[in-house]
Design a protein around this motif. Structure first.
Motif, PDB file in Angstrom:
ATOM      1  N   UNK A 517      29.064  39.439  43.026  1.00  0.00           N
ATOM      2  CA  UNK A 517      29.930  38.408  43.619  1.00  0.00           C
ATOM      3  C   UNK A 517      31.331  38.945  43.831  1.00  0.00           C
ATOM      4  N   UNK A 518      31.981  38.298  44.789  1.00  0.00           N
ATOM      5  CA  UNK A 518      33.343  38.694  45.139  1.00  0.00           C
ATOM      6  C   UNK A 518      34.271  37.517  44.857  1.00  0.00           C
ATOM      7  N   UNK A 519      35.267  37.768  44.004  1.00  0.00           N
ATOM      8  CA  UNK A 519      36.235  36.720  43.671  1.00  0.00           C
ATOM      9  C   UNK A 519      37.539  37.034  44.405  1.00  0.00           C
ATOM     10  N   UNK A 520      38.139  36.031  45.008  1.00  0.00           N
ATOM     11  CA  UNK A 520      39.415  36.230  45.712  1.00  0.00           C
ATOM     12  C   UNK A 520      40.468  35.282  45.151  1.00  0.00           C
ATOM     13  N   UNK A 521      41.723  35.673  45.321  1.00  0.00           N
ATOM     14  CA  UNK A 521      42.817  34.832  44.840  1.00  0.00           C
ATOM     15  C   UNK A 521      43.913  34.775  45.893  1.00  0.00           C
ATOM     16  N   UNK A 522      44.622  33.660  45.929  1.00  0.00           N
ATOM     17  CA  UNK A 522      45.823  33.557  46.769  1.00  0.00           C
ATOM     18  C   UNK A 522      46.792  32.599  46.100  1.00  0.00           C
ATOM     19  N   UNK A 523      48.063  32.807  46.325  1.00  0.00           N
ATOM     20  CA  UNK A 523      49.084  31.958  45.713  1.00  0.00           C
ATOM     21  C   UNK A 523      49.877  31.237  46.785  1.00  0.00           C
TER      22      UNK A 523
END
Ligand code: MTE
Ligand code: MO
Length: 554
Positions: A517-523
């Motif tokens: 799985x690929x986890x992404x983040x943004x703020x």
């Protein structure tokens, strides 16, 4: 190597040519070691940055085109300096070997190579900002010593060869100068068989090894002496800071989400990233230090370290970051800094109309320019003297550095600061701006996933995801996470300690099914701007794009 008949009588075999060449190369190398050793010894008088290799390396850093510098920082990280020095030493070794090969045929040409080395080093030392005339001495002496050594050794070498080539009575006719030094010969009945020119060869070998050894000893000794002479660790340990006029309460524990593996909120000094162009750390004794404030001001100032200590010192919790940080990268850290408020000092100096840039200059000649308006807009810009309860470590700018919240280090955080000039952007381009970087250097919103680690294997079910986000001086308002391109989910933000600090976050990913799985983040920053997906390289104004991590659920 191939099998060769033992002791070939006359044929100058390949082995002999190779041995001869190796001997000539060794002469060049030994001369270079002697040269550098002499340079280090002379640098004892003039200071470490003037030693030939350091001077050349520093010039190389300044001349390196920006893309190559970026590549070096990206590829070697904080090891970029050892890699550069290693490269210089290797290049010099190759050239020195060539000089040796040249010198045994044309001594003057071999010596000239060392002359060019010396001149290059002298030029490099003199081109350093704030260089004094004497700074070229180590390189000039190195050049002279190298040239002399290679001439003397080459003469011994030629003599050994010609002894070897002198036909002895009874030796075969026609043995020209090409006769191998190793050529065996039948000696008189009393003397055991002995190769021609053995004594001569021994002399060259001994002289070469001796030159090498003495040079190496001088080099190491020179370094040690220089380090000792310019040591400021005792002076640093002796610094005592008065209680701050404005102290901060301890940070609440709730700034950290307590997820194992997540970096601490406050970065220990030993782990704080280091980015600079200094091949040798500037060593400044605070007793010799003074800060000049000048330029477009009514009352130019000169402040000693003790005078700065008498200013009403302030604490500042602040996240410093580097424009060269890649998405998800490590060039960011948080500390509690202590220092004198910079705006008050500038107001006292009386900033004149027309000024819009504040340029910091360091002991090693770095120039860093900050928008003056921002320094004076009420943010807590500091002349920092301490970091995490200690005088600044040497690598982080001892005894004084500037900090202006909201800007990357390259436009705000001059280490080893000795000079502040109030000027205009139109009048002066600082170091990095001259190399094409954005002149403002406002920190871009960034977020990174620290837990799980990239390519980690995690058990199915509930997975703790956690990381850090910063939008320095604007503040972080939200962090979102998504898995496999699904809908964005809000992460839980740890306590907010202020807009000048990063914000740590966590997210419980439930129902993680086996597979990759690929986890992404943004703020989102406090102005409401969402971190853009669009990838941009660090050059010229800081990286953009979402950080992602691939994990395997088992
Ligand atoms: N004198 C000097 N100051 C400097 C630099 C430098 O090369 N020389 N680099 C700047 C950059 S690019 C950054 S990101 C910060 C890094 O500070 P740190 O090494 O203490 O983390 O220092 C800034 N100040
Ligand atoms: Mo930086």
């Amino acid at each position: 190597m191939t099998d060769e008949p033992a002791l070939p009588a006359a044929a100058p075999g390949r082995r002999h040519r190779v041995l001869r060449a190796a001997g000539a190369a060794a002469i060049g190398l030994a001369s270079a070691v002697a040269a550098l050793g002499a340079g280090e010894l002379v640098a004892y008088a003039t200071g470490a940055p003037t030693a030939p290799v350091i001077a050349v390396g520093s010039a190389a850093i300044d001349l390196t085109p920006t893309p190559l510098k970026e590549y070096a920082v990206r590829t070697f990280g904080t090891h970029d300096k050892p890699v550069l020095l290693g490269g210089i030493y290797l290049t010099m070794a190759l050239l020195a070997a060539l000089a040796g090969l040249l010198a045994v045929r044309r001594p003057a040409a071999g010596a000239a190579v060392f002359g060019v080395f010396g001149a290059l080093g002298a030029w490099a030392a003199l081109s350093r900002p704030g260089a004094a005339a004497a700074d070229c001495a180590p390189s000039i002496v190195a050049g002279l010593v190298g040239a002399t050594a290679v001439l003397l050794l080459a003469r011994l070498y030629r003599r050994a060869l010609s002894t070897a080539a002198t036909p002895r009575p009874g030796a075969a006719e026609g043995e020209g100068p090409e006769k191998p030094a190793e050529g065996p010969e039948g000696a008189g009945p009393e003397v055991p068989p002995q190769p021609v020119g053995l004594t001569g060869r021994r002399t060259v070998l001994a002289a070469t090894a001796g030159t090498f050894a003495v040079g190496a000893l001088a080099g190491v000794g020179g370094r040690v002496l220089t380090d000792r002479r310019f040591d400021v660790t005792a002076a640093r340990d002796a610094v005592r800071f008065p209680a701050p006029a404005e102290a901060l309460p301890p940070l609440p524990a709730a700034v950290h989400p307590r997820v194992p593996g997540l970096s601490p909120f406050t970065t220990p000094n030993a782990d704080f990233y280091r980015v600079d162009t200094a091949l040798t750390l500037p060593r400044i004794d605070p007793r010799d230090w003074a800060l000049r404030i000048h330029g477009l001001v009514d009352h130019p100032q000169v402040l000693t370290f003790d005078e700065l200590l008498r200013e009403p010192l302030e604490e500042l919790d602040y996240t410093l970051s580097c424009v060269s940080n890649e998405v998800g990268g490590p060039y960011v850290g948080t500390s509690r800094w202590l220092g004198a408020p910079l705006p008050a000092l500038l107001r006292r100096a009386g900033v004149r109309a027309g000024a819009d840039q504040l340029v910091g200059r360091s002991k090693d000649g770095m120039t860093i320019g900050t928008p003056l308006e921002s320094v004076l807009d009420g943010r807590r810009a500091l002349l920092a003297l301490a970091m995490d309860g200690q005088a600044l470590p040497l690598a982080h700018g001892f005894p004084c550095r500037s900090l202006v919240p909201g800007f990357y280090g390259y436009t705000s955080a001059t280490k080893w600061l000795i000079d502040l000039e109030v000027t205009a952007f139109a009048a002066f381009d600082p170091y990095w701006v001259r190399r094409g970087w954005d002149r403002t250097g406002t920190v871009r919103t960034a977020s990174r996933i620290e837990v799980p680690a990239p390519f980690a294997k995690v058990p199915a079910g509930e997975v703790d995801v956690a990381g850090t986000a910063w939008a320095t001086h604007r503040g972080v308002a939200a962090v979102e996470v998504r898995v496999d391109g699904g809908p964005w989910q809000p992460a839980e933000l740890a306590a907010d300690a202020g807009p000048d600090l990063w914000r740590q976050w966590s997210y419980r990913w439930s129902g993680a099914a086996p597979g990759t799985h690929r986890i992404e983040v943004r703020a989102t920053d406090a102005t409401g701007a969402v971190q853009p997906e669009q990838r941009a390289t660090p050059f010229p104004a800081g990286a953009t794009g979402w950080h992602s991590t691939v994990v395997t659920v088992t």
